[in-house]
Design a protein around this motif. Structure first.
Motif, PDB file in Angstrom:
ATOM      1  N   GLY A   1       0.787  -1.233   0.000  1.00 54.52           N
ATOM      2  CA  GLY A   1       0.000   0.000   0.000  1.00 54.52           C
ATOM      3  C   GLY A   1       0.811   1.270   0.000  1.00 54.52           C
ATOM      4  N   GLU A   2       2.134   1.194   0.102  1.00 54.89           N
ATOM      5  CA  GLU A   2       3.002   2.380   0.099  1.00 54.89           C
ATOM      6  C   GLU A   2       4.145   2.153  -0.883  1.00 54.89           C
ATOM      7  N   CYS A   3       3.960   2.622  -2.114  1.00 54.13           N
ATOM      8  CA  CYS A   3       4.949   2.402  -3.168  1.00 54.13           C
ATOM      9  C   CYS A   3       5.204   3.700  -3.930  1.00 54.13           C
ATOM     10  N   THR A   4       6.404   3.810  -4.508  1.00 56.59           N
ATOM     11  CA  THR A   4       6.746   4.932  -5.368  1.00 56.59           C
ATOM     12  C   THR A   4       7.557   4.409  -6.538  1.00 56.59           C
ATOM     13  N   GLY A   5       7.595   5.183  -7.614  1.00 54.94           N
ATOM     14  CA  GLY A   5       8.379   4.774  -8.768  1.00 54.94           C
ATOM     15  C   GLY A   5       8.204   5.746  -9.913  1.00 54.94           C
ATOM     16  N   THR A   6       8.493   5.263 -11.108  1.00 52.80           N
ATOM     17  CA  THR A   6       8.356   6.071 -12.313  1.00 52.80           C
ATOM     18  C   THR A   6       7.628   5.267 -13.378  1.00 52.80           C
ATOM     19  N   MET A   7       6.962   5.990 -14.258  1.00 50.16           N
ATOM     20  CA  MET A   7       6.332   5.359 -15.398  1.00 50.16           C
ATOM     21  C   MET A   7       6.641   6.207 -16.617  1.00 50.16           C
ATOM     22  N   SER A   8       6.708   5.537 -17.765  1.00 50.53           N
ATOM     23  CA  SER A   8       6.911   6.263 -19.010  1.00 50.53           C
ATOM     24  C   SER A   8       5.951   5.712 -20.051  1.00 50.53           C
ATOM     25  N   SER A   9       5.410   6.618 -20.855  1.00 48.30           N
ATOM     26  CA  SER A   9       4.428   6.276 -21.869  1.00 48.30           C
ATOM     27  C   SER A   9       5.093   6.240 -23.235  1.00 48.30           C
TER      28      SER A   9
ATOM     29  N   GLN B   1       1.614   4.927  -4.738  1.00 43.63           N
ATOM     30  CA  GLN B   1       0.445   4.248  -4.202  1.00 43.63           C
ATOM     31  C   GLN B   1       0.245   4.674  -2.758  1.00 43.63           C
ATOM     32  N   LYS B   2      -0.994   4.987  -2.430  1.00 49.47           N
ATOM     33  CA  LYS B   2      -1.382   5.313  -1.056  1.00 49.47           C
ATOM     34  C   LYS B   2      -2.639   4.521  -0.743  1.00 49.47           C
ATOM     35  N   SER B   3      -2.581   3.715   0.307  1.00 53.49           N
ATOM     36  CA  SER B   3      -3.739   2.941   0.778  1.00 53.49           C
ATOM     37  C   SER B   3      -4.382   2.108  -0.330  1.00 53.49           C
ATOM     38  N   GLY B   4      -3.560   1.513  -1.173  1.00 53.54           N
ATOM     39  CA  GLY B   4      -4.064   0.609  -2.207  1.00 53.54           C
ATOM     40  C   GLY B   4      -4.485   1.269  -3.504  1.00 53.54           C
ATOM     41  N   VAL B   5      -4.442   2.605  -3.574  1.00 52.27           N
ATOM     42  CA  VAL B   5      -4.818   3.321  -4.790  1.00 52.27           C
ATOM     43  C   VAL B   5      -3.558   3.920  -5.415  1.00 52.27           C
ATOM     44  N   TRP B   6      -3.411   3.736  -6.728  1.00 53.09           N
ATOM     45  CA  TRP B   6      -2.259   4.246  -7.470  1.00 53.09           C
ATOM     46  C   TRP B   6      -2.586   5.606  -8.074  1.00 53.09           C
ATOM     47  N   TYR B   7      -1.557   6.477  -8.162  1.00 55.91           N
ATOM     48  CA  TYR B   7      -1.715   7.808  -8.741  1.00 55.91           C
ATOM     49  C   TYR B   7      -0.556   8.116  -9.677  1.00 55.91           C
ATOM     50  N   VAL B   8      -0.888   8.746 -10.811  1.00 57.53           N
ATOM     51  CA  VAL B   8       0.094   9.329 -11.724  1.00 57.53           C
ATOM     52  C   VAL B   8      -0.422  10.726 -12.024  1.00 57.53           C
ATOM     53  N   LYS B   9       0.427  11.740 -11.811  1.00 62.32           N
ATOM     54  CA  LYS B   9       0.021  13.130 -12.048  1.00 62.32           C
ATOM     55  C   LYS B   9       1.020  13.779 -12.991  1.00 62.32           C
ATOM     56  N   LYS B  10       0.474  14.550 -13.964  1.00 63.21           N
ATOM     57  CA  LYS B  10       1.362  15.257 -14.883  1.00 63.21           C
ATOM     58  C   LYS B  10       0.722  16.545 -15.369  1.00 63.21           C
TER      59      LYS B  10
END
Length: 171
Positions: A74-82, A92-101
């Motif tokens: 439930g507590e994760c961080t990282g990077t994503m690329s499209s 990820q916070k409390s089981g929900v993932w977020y990507v903001k740009k």
């Protein structure tokens, strides 16, 4: 030199206490907690809402490469690329993932210019039919929402578009 029974007992007790309290230096976060790999990301424009009113938008499908590290479930961080050429932090916070740009020139203005927007992807591991959560699922569902910046077009009226979002791990 002879050691007393008390000294030996205290030494053994200290050793046991150290093994119980001291963290294991080789322990690592479990890799199954995070999202790692290649995923197909789909924003479904057929069910889009513009300022809370259904309004058909273009659907967007892309490929995301994701790498995360988790401190615990439930507590994760990282990077994503499209494959569309952008990348962003993922967390990820409390089981929900977020990507903001940030999205440059997103909200059209009456004078022909365009203001920026903030795009937020919010998603969670879902059951096959999307009716609930399944922590072991490789299909994630949620929402893709983009909001204009208040004041960017000379007024506080902003554009807000939201649409269903699905992220599926490639096999």
């Amino acid at each position: 030199m002879r050691l007393s029974k008390t000294s030996v007992a205290l030494g053994m007790l200290a050793g046991v206490a150290a093994s119980v309290v001291a963290p294991d230096p080789v322990a690592e976060a479990s890799p199954q907690w995070g999202l790692n790999g290649t995923y197909v990301a789909t924003s479904n424009g057929e069910w889009a809402k513009t300022n809370d009113v259904f309004h058909n938008e273009a659907s967007i499908r892309s490929t995301w490469s994701i790498t995360t590290t988790c401190s615990y479930p439930g507590e994760c961080t990282g990077t994503m690329s499209s494959d569309f050429g952008w990348s962003a932090p993922i967390y990820q916070k409390s089981g929900v993932w977020y990507v903001k740009k940030s999205v440059d020139r997103w909200q059209p203005c009456p004078d022909g210019s365009a203001g920026p927007g903030l795009q937020v992807f919010r998603f969670y591991p879902a059951t096959e039919d999307g009716s609930g959560t399944d922590p072991a699922s490789t299909t994630l569902m949620g929402e893709d929402s983009t909001t204009g910046v208040s004041g960017s077009c000379g007024s506080s009226k902003v554009l807000f578009i939201t649409m269903p979002f699905k992220l599926v791990k490639n096999s």
